[in-house]
Design a protein around this motif. Structure first.
Motif, PDB file in Angstrom:
ATOM      1  N   ALA A  42      -4.875   5.776  12.886  1.00 12.81           N
ATOM      2  CA  ALA A  42      -4.191   6.130  11.954  1.00 12.81           C
ATOM      3  C   ALA A  42      -3.671   4.941  10.708  1.00 12.81           C
ATOM      4  O   ALA A  42      -4.173   3.581  11.177  1.00 12.81           O
ATOM      5  CB  ALA A  42      -2.786   6.774  12.162  1.00 12.81           C
ATOM      6  N   ILE A  43      -4.489   5.205   9.525  1.00 11.46           N
ATOM      7  CA  ILE A  43      -4.245   4.920   8.376  1.00 11.46           C
ATOM      8  C   ILE A  43      -3.150   5.498   8.074  1.00 11.46           C
ATOM      9  O   ILE A  43      -2.276   6.517   7.558  1.00 11.46           O
ATOM     10  CB  ILE A  43      -5.411   5.428   7.238  1.00 11.46           C
ATOM     11  CG1 ILE A  43      -6.950   5.321   8.267  1.00 11.46           C
ATOM     12  CG2 ILE A  43      -5.180   5.378   5.844  1.00 11.46           C
ATOM     13  CD1 ILE A  43      -8.012   6.335   7.049  1.00 11.46           C
ATOM     14  N   THR A  44      -2.638   3.494   7.265  1.00 17.25           N
ATOM     15  CA  THR A  44      -1.336   4.224   6.754  1.00 17.25           C
ATOM     16  C   THR A  44      -1.461   3.501   5.887  1.00 17.25           C
ATOM     17  O   THR A  44      -1.907   2.853   4.732  1.00 17.25           O
ATOM     18  CB  THR A  44      -0.145   2.984   7.450  1.00 17.25           C
ATOM     19  OG1 THR A  44      -0.733   2.965   9.332  1.00 17.25           O
ATOM     20  CG2 THR A  44       1.116   2.517   7.329  1.00 17.25           C
ATOM     21  N   GLU A  45      -0.389   4.640   4.566  1.00 22.92           N
ATOM     22  CA  GLU A  45      -0.633   4.386   3.573  1.00 22.92           C
ATOM     23  C   GLU A  45       0.725   3.490   3.372  1.00 22.92           C
ATOM     24  O   GLU A  45       1.202   3.279   3.518  1.00 22.92           O
ATOM     25  CB  GLU A  45      -0.466   5.775   3.080  1.00 22.92           C
ATOM     26  CG  GLU A  45      -1.523   6.767   2.486  1.00 22.92           C
ATOM     27  CD  GLU A  45      -1.066   7.901   1.898  1.00 22.92           C
ATOM     28  OE1 GLU A  45      -0.516   8.021   1.146  1.00 22.92           O
ATOM     29  OE2 GLU A  45      -1.880   8.978   2.215  1.00 22.92           O
ATOM     30  N   TYR A  46      -0.176   2.267   2.093  1.00 21.82           N
ATOM     31  CA  TYR A  46       1.043   1.913   1.068  1.00 21.82           C
ATOM     32  C   TYR A  46       0.855   2.023  -0.172  1.00 21.82           C
ATOM     33  O   TYR A  46      -0.247   2.250  -0.716  1.00 21.82           O
ATOM     34  CB  TYR A  46       0.904   0.076   1.885  1.00 21.82           C
ATOM     35  CG  TYR A  46      -0.421  -0.229   1.038  1.00 21.82           C
ATOM     36  CD1 TYR A  46      -0.688  -1.514  -0.548  1.00 21.82           C
ATOM     37  CD2 TYR A  46      -1.720  -0.583   1.854  1.00 21.82           C
ATOM     38  CE1 TYR A  46      -1.857  -1.353  -0.784  1.00 21.82           C
ATOM     39  CE2 TYR A  46      -2.984  -0.940   1.081  1.00 21.82           C
ATOM     40  CZ  TYR A  46      -2.988  -1.862  -0.118  1.00 21.82           C
ATOM     41  OH  TYR A  46      -4.103  -2.326  -0.731  1.00 21.82           O
ATOM     42  N   PRO A  47       1.967   1.991  -0.926  1.00 25.89           N
ATOM     43  CA  PRO A  47       2.364   2.151  -2.261  1.00 25.89           C
ATOM     44  C   PRO A  47       1.332   1.000  -2.574  1.00 25.89           C
ATOM     45  O   PRO A  47       2.111  -0.234  -2.574  1.00 25.89           O
ATOM     46  CB  PRO A  47       3.561   2.423  -2.732  1.00 25.89           C
ATOM     47  CG  PRO A  47       4.013   1.766  -1.612  1.00 25.89           C
ATOM     48  CD  PRO A  47       3.184   1.463  -0.487  1.00 25.89           C
ATOM     49  N   VAL A  48       0.360   1.415  -4.068  1.00 25.41           N
ATOM     50  CA  VAL A  48       0.199   0.595  -4.764  1.00 25.41           C
ATOM     51  C   VAL A  48       0.796  -0.002  -5.774  1.00 25.41           C
ATOM     52  O   VAL A  48       0.787  -1.736  -6.558  1.00 25.41           O
ATOM     53  CB  VAL A  48      -1.585   0.582  -5.752  1.00 25.41           C
ATOM     54  CG1 VAL A  48      -2.043   1.252  -5.016  1.00 25.41           C
ATOM     55  CG2 VAL A  48      -0.659   2.065  -6.996  1.00 25.41           C
ATOM     56  N   ASN A  49       1.897   0.321  -6.053  1.00 24.66           N
ATOM     57  CA  ASN A  49       3.268  -0.497  -6.625  1.00 24.66           C
ATOM     58  C   ASN A  49       4.211  -1.284  -5.879  1.00 24.66           C
ATOM     59  O   ASN A  49       5.426  -1.838  -6.143  1.00 24.66           O
ATOM     60  CB  ASN A  49       3.893   0.361  -7.450  1.00 24.66           C
ATOM     61  CG  ASN A  49       4.617   1.430  -7.076  1.00 24.66           C
ATOM     62  OD1 ASN A  49       4.496   1.859  -5.448  1.00 24.66           O
ATOM     63  ND2 ASN A  49       5.554   2.772  -7.391  1.00 24.66           N
TER      64      ASN A  49
END
Length: 167
Positions: free
Chosen positions: A85-92
């Motif tokens: 899976a691709i785990t999302e991380y917030p840019v902020n």
């Protein structure tokens, strides 16, 4: 026999203490347009396949991307091949916090992180303890940075290129 067991415990402790964690950091591939959340262009999709080919022989434990189409699409072929899976991380999110979380979870492993022309340099600064600085132009998509972190040593950053060259 007790001394042998103690020696093994000590040996494994030292081995885990000096483990190397590798981060493969890159900017997303070419985008189709300048809308808010564009998909990859045909060139970008080709570059995403090149990334898969480049990283195919490497054991990857995790793949991280920002919540935008272009970053996720850049690593989709790799994630599909690796059945991950691709785990999302917030840019902020503060990058020091992200790096600490990744080190806590993936110490001794390899993690791929895809960002943007403005976030990749900031992430590389954190990973390198402010020893590596780079600017990525808006039309540069072929950079790939391999960052190795080994306890007790200065982080190492190896800039590389993949796919078709961009200016």
């Amino acid at each position: 026999m007790k001394n042998f067991g103690l020696a093994l415990i000590l040996l494994f402790s030292l081995a885990s203490f000096s483990q190397t964690t590798t981060f493969i950091v890159l900017r997303h591939a070419e985008k189709a347009d300048n809308t808010k959340d564009p998909n990859l262009s045909a060139d970008g999709l080709t570059r995403a396949v090149e990334l898969r080919k480049t990283l195919s022989p490497i054991s990857v434990e995790a793949i991280y991307a920002t919540p935008f189409n272009r970053t996720k699409q850049t690593v989709t072929p790799l994630a599909t091949e690796k059945k991950m899976a691709i785990t999302e991380y917030p840019v902020n999110k503060p990058y020091a916090e992200l790096v600490n979380e990744l080190l806590d979870t993936y110490r001794g492993k390899t993690v791929v992180i895809v960002g943007h022309s403005n976030t990749v340099p900031e992430l590389l600064k954190v990973l390198s303890n402010n020893t590596f600085n780079i600017n990525i132009s808006e039309n540069q998509f072929d950079n790939l940075f391999v960052v190795t972190l080994t306890n007790g040593k200065q982080p190492e950053v190896a800039p590389m290129k993949y796919g078709k060259s961009t200016p």
